[in-house]
Structures are given as structure tokens and as C-alpha cells.
Scaffold this motif. Structure first.
Motif, PDB file in Angstrom:
ATOM      1  N   ALA A   1      -5.961  -4.268  -0.147  1.00 49.10           N
ATOM      2  CA  ALA A   1      -6.389  -3.338  -1.191  1.00 49.10           C
ATOM      3  C   ALA A   1      -7.909  -3.334  -1.337  1.00 49.10           C
ATOM      4  CB  ALA A   1      -5.732  -3.726  -2.517  1.00 49.10           C
TER       5      ALA A   1
ATOM      6  N   VAL B   1      -2.128   5.350  -3.265  1.00 50.90           N
ATOM      7  CA  VAL B   1      -1.210   4.500  -2.525  1.00 50.90           C
ATOM      8  C   VAL B   1       0.189   5.068  -2.728  1.00 50.90           C
ATOM      9  CG1 VAL B   1      -0.159   2.208  -2.341  1.00 50.90           C
ATOM     10  CG2 VAL B   1      -2.618   2.428  -2.762  1.00 50.90           C
TER      11      VAL B   1
ATOM     12  N   PHE C   1      -2.701  -3.030  -6.913  1.00 50.94           N
ATOM     13  CA  PHE C   1      -3.189  -1.657  -6.794  1.00 50.94           C
ATOM     14  C   PHE C   1      -3.822  -1.191  -8.105  1.00 50.94           C
ATOM     15  CE2 PHE C   1       0.641  -1.207  -3.750  1.00 50.94           C
ATOM     16  CZ  PHE C   1      -0.054  -1.892  -2.760  1.00 50.94           C
TER      17      PHE C   1
END
Length: 432
Positions: free
Chosen positions: A120, A130, A144
Motif C-alpha cells: 500500500a 483499490v 488501505f
């Protein structure tokens, strides 16, 4: 020292934090641990592997020998990419899933969770997209979120990711001018859904990602823990240059060592190493050499086989208990791994019900933890990996009492439908 102007009474540094910290929040699973770990509570929440069957005496002897013979190396700094001998052994582990990997493309990490964070870190800017399964692993969603990404869910069913739906999702994002940086997937014995991406769908998923120019992030901690069949080929075996593969020894050996890895295309690997070095300098040499010793001196394949048998027995206990005590619910019947995904009867909210379940001395994880938008309230994840079969049966019995009481309240007073966003409907007890 003066208090910063933007501070608060509880946190004088509130105004000084980076903007990306605003998305941070406690994991619903971690928040449960202080309660769920009480001995009187049957925890069907956490995904802790049961390590009681490990040969502890032998591990202790090997650790003592390691320190006596190689202590000066084990207690020293090491390579940022990881110990070369262990990376060679990791390629042998991955070969069981059809991968012909080179040790130079392996990056050892502090658990696969760090590998998630590193991927990430090198790919995501704030606002990047994503694509992830619905539902999706809560630990990945937290990563995320910390990097301020926008998670777009794509549907699953009993055979894993739905290829046509993934294609439609990526096509829609492209039409909106929003390119997905990568597809995040747990293809084997999914956390939390318990389903597995079928062999027939795997080439299609790889082709769709390649056509859209999207990297695949394949997270696979459970792949060797199938109950009745050999491991399926990893997505990375089908597209080595289009997949970053994450693995871990936490589920097949022991999580306390905190050793995982990433297998990545060359250029990605270089950036992962740089990111890891700037974060931790190097992974623990003591942990790496302990794992390497275990792999070279123990019957680790036999240990995995015993794990598979033990978890299969616990899966069977879970499914039997659900069929007996919660026939109004539906659930997945996993072919491996740690989890089943249960759907509640209409009108029930797993998150709102949780405090009453804990009062009844049983814990689970509400489905809302596994969706970026907080949907999934009509589902819960039940873990069967740690409790004994007897405790699993008792935990489900207690849970059934809570569900029954909630159903009575709904019948009496009614409730709003808080189930929005459901994507994966668990197959019922009559389905495989």
C-alpha cells in the motif's frame, strides 16, 4: 510548554497529526480481545491458530542449539530483504501451489500484515482506488484506509470472485476516469467468507486484471490448510509479472515469530525492500533463523497435515452445531481455513446484537468490520480454529439463545432494515 492551539483537553496534539490519521480507527476484532479472551467467554471471534499440537520440546531444543551455535548471527542485524537461506526455503513452500519462484524475488517481512502495508505504501496515493472483494479482510481495509485509498468492493459468491462482476467494476471505474491501482483478493478459504476461488475462475480473473492493466495483490495465509484436496494453483503461478503474492508462517507454523513474505516482480521487489528498510531496517534475524531451522529439521509437511485434520474436525463441529441450534440462519461450509460466514434472519443486526452476545459469554465479529462502507450488518464471522469442538458447540448454543431473543424483540417491536450493502449471501446448510 504551551498547548497547541488546535489541541483538545483530551489530546493537546490533536491538531498536529497527519491528515491520513483521520481514517484510523480501532479494529472491531482487536477491540473484542480484552473481553473475548476471558476464560468464561467462548470466543468465535479471533483467528488465532491452535498451536497446542506443535512439538514444543523439540522447538525449545532447536532454539537453544540455534543460540549456542549461531547466536552472534541470530541476535544481529540482517539483510533488509531477508535471510537468503530462508528465502530459498520459502520458494520450496510456494512450489506446493504451483509457483516456480526465485529467492531473489522474495522479500521477508514482519508477518504478511507488514507486506500488506508495504504494498500500500509504494502504490497508493490519497484518493487512489483499490478494488477488493465484498466482504474483505478487516486488516487489509485498515491498511488501505490508513493510506487514504478509496476501496471499491466487487461481488463474490460461493465460488469466490465473480469474473463478470469484476470486469464490470473495472470497466465502470475506467469510464469514470478512476483507475484501480490493484485488486486485493484472498482466494483460498477466504477471510471472512470461507469460500475459495474456483480453479475455473482463476485464469479468468488473471486475464481480466491483465486486460485492465491492474495489479493483483494475492493474500494467501490459508492456502495449505485445505481439508480434503491439494492446494489450488496460486494466481501468481498464472501471471508472475502481474501479481504480488503474500504468504505467512503464522497459520502453518506459529504467529509469534511474525514472519511473512512477499513474492513480487523485480521492480516491485526493489521498492518493497527500500520501503521495508526505511520502516524496520530488517526483519528479525532470530525469527527468521528459527523458522529456517524448523523447516530444515522438522516434518513441517506432516505438521500442516495434522493442522488440516484438526481444523477439519472443528469445522465439522461448527457446521453441526449451526445446523442444530441456528437452522433459521445460513452459512458457508469452508473447504479449509478458519472461518464460516453466517447470515442472520431478516431484521437482525449483528453489530447491535454483539454486546448482548458478550453478556451471554459468546463472541463473534460482526459483518460490518469487513466492508469499507460499514455495511454487512446482517452477517457475522465465526471462527472455529481455536476453541475445542466442545467449546464450539457450547458457543453456538449460547449464540442461538441470543439470536432467538433478538428475533422475539423484532417480532414484538419491529426494526429498521440495517442490512444495506449485502453482497455475498452465504449458501445454506444444505449446500456444500
Amino acid at each position: 510548554m504551551s498547548t497547541p492551539a488546535a489541541g483538545t483537553r483530551l489530546d493537546p496534539w490533536h491538531g498536529s497529526y497527519a491528515a491520513r490519521t483521520r481514517g484510523m480507527r480501532a479494529s472491531e476484532i482487536r477491540a473484542l480481545f480484552s473481553v473475548a479472551n476471558r476464560p468464561e467467554v467462548v470466543s468465535l471471534a479471533g483467528g488465532m491458530p491452535n498451536i497446542a499440537g506443535l512439538p514444543m520440546d523439540r522447538i525449545a531444543e532447536e532454539t537453544q542449539r540455534l543460540l549456542a551455535e549461531r547466536g552472534a548471527v541470530a541476535l544481529q542485524y540482517g539483510s533488509g530483504q531477508g535471510e537468503p537461506g530462508l528465502r530459498e526455503q520459502i520458494t520450496e513452500v510456494m512450489a506446493l501451489e504451483g509457483m516456480n519462484a526465485h529467492p531473489d524475488d522474495v522479500v521477508v517481512t514482519t508477518g504478511s500484515q507488514q507486506a500488506l502495508d508495504l504494498v500500500a505504501r509504494i502504490f497508493l496515493d490519497p484518493g487512489d482506488v483499490v478494488v477488493a472483494e465484498a466482504p474483505s479482510y478487516v486488516g487489509a481495509l485498515g491498511v488501505f484506509r490508513a493510506y487514504e485509498a478509496d476501496v471499491v468492493h466487487t461481488p463474490m459468491d460461493a465460488d469466490g470472485l465473480v469474473p463478470d462482476a469484476l470486469d464490470a467494476t473495472l470497466t465502470r471505474l475506467a469510464a469514470e476516469g478512476r483507475r484501480a491501482k490493484f485488486l486485493y483478493t484472498v482466494p483460498n478459504f477466504h477471510n471472512p467468507a470461507g469460500v475459495t476461488l474456483s480453479a475455473e475462475r482463476r485464469p479468468r480473473i488473471v486475464e481480466i486484471a491483465r486486460r485492465h492493466g491492474v495489479l493483483i495483490l494475492e493474500d494467501n495465509p490459508y492456502g495449505l490448510l485445505g481439508f480434503d484436496s491439494d492446494p489450488l494453483p496460486a494466481l501468481a503461478s498464472l501471471a508472475p509479472e502481474g501479481v504480488v503474492y503474500l504468504g505467512s508462517f503464522s497459520k502453518t507454523f506459529a504467529p509469534g515469530y511474525r514472519v511473512g513474505w512477499a513474492l513480487a516482480p523485480h521492480a516491485v521487489r526493489d521498492r518493497l525492500v527500500l520501503a521495508s528498510e526505511s520502516s524496520i531496517l530488517c526483519p528479525s534475524m532470530m525469527s527468521q533463523l528459527s523458522i529456517a531451522t524448523y523447516l530444515s529439521t522438522s516434518d513441517w509437511r506432516g505438521q500442516i497435515k495434522s493442522y488440516r485434520q484438526m481444523y477439519a474436525e472443528r469445522r465439522d463441529a461448527m457446521v453441526a452445531a449451526l445446523a442444530e441450534h441456528l437452522p433459521d440462519c445460513t452459512w458457508t461450509t469452508p473447504d479449509g481455513g478458519f472461518y464460516t460466514w453466517l447470515r442472520l434472519p431478516d431484521g437482525l443486526d449483528a453489530r447491535e446484537m454483539l454486546p448482548r452476545a458478550v453478556t451471554a459469554l459468546v463472541a463473534y465479529v460482526p459483518g460490518t468490520a469487513f466492508y469499507a462502507d460499514g455495511s454487512g450488518a446482517d452477517h457475522m464471522r465465526l471462527s472455529y480454529c481455536y476453541p475445542t469442538p466442545e467449546r464450539i458447540t457450547e458457543g453456538v448454543r449460547r449464540l442461538a439463545g441470543v439470536v432467538s431473543a433478538e428475533q422475539e424483540l423484532v417480532t414484538m417491536f419491529g426494526t429498521s432494515d440495517a442490512r444495506g450493502g449485502r453482497t455475498l449471501d452465504a449458501p445454506g446448510p444444505e449446500q456444500p
